[in-house]
Write an enzyme that holds these catalytic residues in place. Sequence first.
Site, mmCIF file in Angstrom:
data_model
loop_
_atom_site.group_PDB
_atom_site.id
_atom_site.type_symbol
_atom_site.label_atom_id
_atom_site.label_comp_id
_atom_site.label_asym_id
_atom_site.label_seq_id
_atom_site.Cartn_x
_atom_site.Cartn_y
_atom_site.Cartn_z
ATOM 1 N NE ARG A 553 -3.791 0.423 0.238
ATOM 2 C CZ ARG A 553 -5.096 0.373 0.525
ATOM 3 N NH1 ARG A 553 -5.725 -0.779 0.576
ATOM 4 N NH2 ARG A 553 -5.778 1.474 0.731
ATOM 5 C CE LYS A 558 2.007 -0.019 4.109
ATOM 6 N NZ LYS A 558 2.361 -1.301 4.727
ATOM 7 C CB THR A 660 3.059 -10.576 5.585
ATOM 8 O OG1 THR A 660 2.139 -9.680 4.957
ATOM 9 C CG2 THR A 660 2.624 -10.849 7.006
HETATM 10 C C1 GL7 Z 1 -1.320 -4.403 9.187
HETATM 11 C C2 GL7 Z 1 0.095 -3.887 9.391
HETATM 12 O O1 GL7 Z 1 0.203 -2.600 8.872
HETATM 13 C C3 GL7 Z 1 1.164 -4.821 8.820
HETATM 14 O O2 GL7 Z 1 2.431 -4.386 9.240
HETATM 15 C C4 GL7 Z 1 0.950 -6.244 9.283
HETATM 16 O O3 GL7 Z 1 1.870 -7.121 8.686
HETATM 17 C C5 GL7 Z 1 -0.477 -6.679 8.946
HETATM 18 C C6 GL7 Z 1 -0.785 -8.074 9.439
HETATM 19 O O4 GL7 Z 1 -0.523 -8.192 10.785
HETATM 20 O O5 GL7 Z 1 -1.410 -5.785 9.551
HETATM 21 N N1 GL7 Z 1 -2.240 -3.622 9.981
HETATM 22 C C7 GL7 Z 1 -3.221 -3.099 9.240
HETATM 23 O O6 GL7 Z 1 -4.155 -2.420 9.655
HETATM 24 N N2 GL7 Z 1 -3.017 -3.433 7.942
HETATM 25 C C8 GL7 Z 1 -1.901 -4.190 7.838
HETATM 26 O O7 GL7 Z 1 -1.478 -4.651 6.819
HETATM 27 C C9 GL7 Z 1 -3.882 -3.047 6.832
#
Ligand code: GL7
Length: 816
Positions: A553, A558, A660
């Site tokens: 995103r 980021k 991830t």
């Molecule tokens: C997120 C975190 O930003 C991300 O770092 C993490 O890997 C993921 C899964 O735990 O969760 N939190 C969040 O609100 N989003 C993410 O991707 C959308």
Amino acid sequence: MTAPESNQSVESLKDDIQRHVALTLGSDPFPPRKERYYLGLCYSVRDRLLGQWLETQRSYYDSITKRVYYMSLEFLPGRFLMNYIQALGMEEECREAVRDFGLDLDELLEEEWNPGLGNGGLGRLASCYMDSMATCKIPGYGYGILYDYGIFYQTIVNGYQHEGCDNWLRQDSPWVLRRGHFMFLINFYGRSEAYEDSAGHERFRWVDTESVMAMACDIMVPGHQNGHVTNMRLWKAISTRDFELEHFNRGDYIGAVQSKVESENISKVLYPNDTSPRGKELRLRQQYFFVAATFQDILRRFRKNNYSSFDCFPDQVAVQLNDTHPAISIAELMRILVDDEALTWETAWTICQKTFSYTNHTVLPEALETWSVELIGRMLPRHLQIIFEINRRFLDDVGKRFPGRVDLLRSLSLIAEDDGKQVRMAHLAIIGSHTVNGVAELHSKILKARLFKDFDNLYPGKFTNVTNGITPRRWLMQANPALSELIGSVIGNEWIHDLSHLSELAAYADDPEFQQRWQEVRKRNKKLLARYVLRKLGVGINPATLFDMHIKRIHEYKRQILNVLHVITIYNRIRSGSVAHHVPRTLFFAGKAAPGYLQAKLIIKLINAVGQAVNGDPAVGNELRVVFLPNYCVSQAEKLIPAADLSEQISTAGMEASGTGNMKFALNGALTIGTLDGANIEIREVVGEDNFFLFGHTEEDVHRLHSGGYDPVQIYESNIELKKALDMISTGFFSPEAPSLFRPIVDSLLAHGDYYLVLADYAKYVAEQARVSKCYEDPALWTRMSILNTANMGKFSSDRAIMEYARNIWKVSPLT
Ligand code: GL7
């Protein structure tokens, strides 16, 4: 159980495909047409899983086992067809069957639309966990919403993001099994009414409500070649007949249809923010809709087992709240137990706390959900009463334990008072759960030390960590068949079930012959990607360049901007002829910006503008290329990641809870350039410091700089290359037609304090990138590093994560 042999033969598959084309689709099987045969294959594969699915669901009942309910408003499963085929172990048979019809399986796979029922990492994590629950045979279900429209479809027009409708169900998905007979009534609005029961106790009931029906739609999630098929149940809103009748009786036909449409809006569209959309009434309706439906389903199953008392509810049911989106569950279960089941408050509360656990996925303040007391009071009046009562008892207790600490009461309260009265959903989730976890070690530490410090003091031991994981089935086996085959040829295929086996690869890290095969696979993947880019964008890229990827995103934390500043710096060096250790690179960007996040959208435009300048400059030649791939999604990630040399994980330390994507890249042999943030820290620990490109301020530095004394302007003034890059952006070098277009970006860095510390990390980042180039010039060194990355990624399997949840949090065991 796997599919019976007879089912698995090529001949039986071919018969079934043609039968489905003729009898399910009502289409002439001759001549074989791609779209038709694709569906014919889907139905044939589905048939082969349905039996396993029924048997798995039956086995839950037979063993009266405790089950996990993974509640998530988002899932990003990616395409299903290949996942199902590989779960059945029928890839070769499917290839041959369609080949006999003159078709190509890989082409058929491209027919499938990605179900975009999530925003990013959080939703994809939920899908990796479903895959691991099925593969590890953890009895459980995923629960969510079947949105008619998923995350928007992104196109890039003149460098800008445009959002289109993602009507993924337009053609009916073969994977969604609609269960018209599983319908539950969901109430909203109305009021809470006090009454006296027959024993003279004051009780409450929720009356004068408006209602809508929730219809169950199921999607199978198969384990890998183990005969276990988990269910993902997604709710769809259907108007109630009563609701319509009221209008029909008044002769208001159009009104009736309109109210039907409005009530069905609940499951119409996914909210596209990657942090939480605040204060939106429809969003709260979605949350309660899916919570209320899920709990009716949970109770239906619980009752089916004829339990004499609710005391054993937590022995049968574990509910995992994926972020606070389903946190209203806590008030809903209290309402059911106290109002409908007439349990005492104390008994009900004990049951709740033993049932729920909550995963926090972010520390960004803007992402911590709150709902105004006014809105909850209007939409869910009884729940608001219950939340107030939970809070009253909780604060009473805190007051007794810490007399005189008004500050503590204020910081812990479920209700924030500063900005109009707001219910803090994270506080509700913490109080109502037995365990709260963060998603990487650093993140869990921050939860305890900063964000929820007072809660951690109050409930020692409640906070824990489960580092995220990814499924090796999709992210190595399916996404990277060539590398999987190479790995299998030296260490066998046990890694598919137990990723720690990858460590056996380390022995080959310096083996010249294996290194060569490793490089050949990587080259092949890069060529495939180059072909894809050419097809999609009409842009030619050179597979011999270093593929440097920043795909996720678009968000300021980021720091795509930091990457862009590096690109501009390299560009300037090339133009001025001073390129020490420059290795030709292709920069890949991909990702969506929330439609209302203007700064992120401007960053997309800037990336494209820089790309245009760089790619069009004859002085640059093949040295540097920038591509922005539109509409990033799971299947695009599957194409990009296996072809990456370098993975950009450069968030401001402390801000990316885990990440991830970082795991997916390293698993596929890309090297990471990254900060000490989220799971990067743990990745670096396992792959080794020498095999990771580290730079940047630590989380503690960031905390200190935020507390005062940080001066980005001084950094700007003192770094010539940085100053030049920023000046080019702000004076219209990349936007000659609108010279001040990108001013807001530069303003955020200079005039507004650079909250994400881009300038603070710039010099170290550029220096570390030079080290990347230098290492890349030594293929043996680079390849060794790449092999060691893959070899050491065993820890990051979602199987490991799911087993930690199962053992330490849910207290459930795998079925045998
Ligand atoms: C997120 C975190 O930003 C991300 O770092 C993490 O890997 C993921 C899964 O735990 O969760 N939190 C969040 O609100 N989003 C993410 O991707 C959308």
